[in-house]
Enzyme design. Sequence first.
Site, PDB file in Angstrom:
ATOM      1  N   GLU A  67      41.528  68.701   6.072  1.00  0.00           N
ATOM      2  CA  GLU A  67      41.352  68.845   7.052  1.00  0.00           C
ATOM      3  C   GLU A  67      40.958  67.708   8.207  1.00  0.00           C
ATOM      4  OE1 GLU A  67      36.684  69.829   7.634  1.00  0.00           O
ATOM      5  OE2 GLU A  67      36.818  68.557   5.778  1.00  0.00           O
ATOM      6  N   LYS A 107      27.628  67.526   4.094  1.00  0.00           N
ATOM      7  CA  LYS A 107      27.774  67.627   5.786  1.00  0.00           C
ATOM      8  C   LYS A 107      26.825  66.708   5.327  1.00  0.00           C
ATOM      9  CE  LYS A 107      27.897  69.266  10.527  1.00  0.00           C
ATOM     10  NZ  LYS A 107      29.527  69.160  10.059  1.00  0.00           N
ATOM     11  N   ARG A 109      23.956  75.490   4.069  1.00  0.00           N
ATOM     12  CA  ARG A 109      24.964  74.357   3.715  1.00  0.00           C
ATOM     13  C   ARG A 109      24.194  73.243   3.376  1.00  0.00           C
ATOM     14  NH1 ARG A 109      29.393  74.046   8.089  1.00  0.00           N
ATOM     15  NH2 ARG A 109      27.756  73.430   9.637  1.00  0.00           N
TER      16      ARG A 109
END
Length: 363
Positions: free
Chosen positions: A241, A205, A103
Site C-alpha cells: 500500500e 493505525k 479498528r
Amino acid sequence: MTCVPIGSIGDARRRPARRSSMEKKDIDWGSLGFAYQHTDYSYVCNYKDGEWGEGELTPDHSIVMSECAGLLHYCQEVFEGLKAYTTEAGDIVCFRPDMNAERMYDSAQRLCMPPFPKDRFVDAVEQVVKANAAWVPPFGSGATLYIRPFMFATGDVIGVKPADEYQFRILVTPVGPYYKGGVKPVKLQVPEFDRAAPHGTGNIKAGLNYAMSLYPSVLAHQAGYADNLFLDPQTRTYVEETGGANVMFVKPDGNLVVPQSFTDSILPSITRRSLVQVAEDLGLEVEQRPVKFDEIDQFVECGMCGTAAVISPVGEIDYGEKKVVYGMEHVGPVMQKLRETLTGIQSGAVEDKHNWVHKIDVE
Ligand SMILES: *Cc1c(COP(=O)(O)O)cnc(C)c1O
C-alpha cells in the site's frame, strides 16, 4: 470529472439549514484546505486505576502531561480518521463509525493499551459532532468536518513497559474538498524503504507507522511523486500500500484485484473494504490476493483508497528504471464508477443498502 459541485457553494451557504436552527460558522467552505483549526469542543476521556472515566466535551484544545508519559518515550499512540458531512437531505452523518471503533480497539490492543469501548467510541463521535454542528460544512461545498479520534499513554514510564494511564480524545476540524479542480491521476514510486516490518504493526493505525514512512514520503515528494507504493517488507516483490492509502487494480476484463499482505503489513482500510463490497454489488469479480510488482503492468487501472479522497486514480508507478503507465490524462472507467457509487451512497444519491451512513441527530 469534477467530484463535488463546488459551483453551488454560494447557494448552499444561503440556504437555511433545514434540520436545525443552528447557525453555521462564517467560513468560506469551498476554499478551506487540509489544515488544523480548532473548533468549539473536543472530546476527552481519561483512563486511570484500571478503568475509563466518564468522558466529556471540553473547549480546551491543549494537553498538559508529564515529561515521562509513555507516549513520549515508547510511542503508545493509536488514532483514527473519519469525517462528518451534510447530505443532500440536510442530515449530518458520518460513514461507518462502528468500523473505526473496531479498528481502534484492535490497534490499542496491539500496543498494550486499554481499548476504548466500541459503543462509547461511536457515542463520543456523535457527541463531539453534535457540539460542533456549526462547523459541519453544508452540502455541496465539498468540505467536511474531519474527525480525529486518538489515544495515548499519559502515565509515567521509565523502564520499558506499558503505561497505566491513558487519554482518549477526539478533535474535529473542518477541511476543504480533497480535489479542488477535479480528480486528477497521480504518480507513485516504489521506494527503497519499508513502512512496516513483516508481522509488525503495519496492520494497525498507529502514529509510529507514520514516523517510519515520513522520510521516504518527503523523498517521494521531492522527486515529484504523490506518494510511495511500498512493497512487502519480507521479499520486496509484492505490492502492499502507500503511506496512507490502500491500493487496488483493474484487470483488462474490468474485474478488480486487491492486494493482500502475507506479512500482515497492510492497514485494513475501511474505504477499501467498502469499495470491495460496492464492486461486488455492481457485479464485478474481486480477487483479494498477494499481487506481485511484476504483474502490475498487466492491469489497466490503479487507484489509492482512503477516507480523504475515497479513490485517487494512479496514472503511473515508477520503480527505478521501470515505469508502469495507466494514463495521467483521465480517470479509468472502473475507478470512476466505484468512486461515483461510493460517494453517491455517502451523499444519499445512491441507495445505502448496507446501512453504512450513520445519521447524527443534531436537535
Ligand atoms: C488510514 C489509513 C488508510 C485508509 O484507511 P481508511 O479507513 O479507508 O481511511 C490506509 N493506509 C494507511 C496506512 C492508513 O493509515
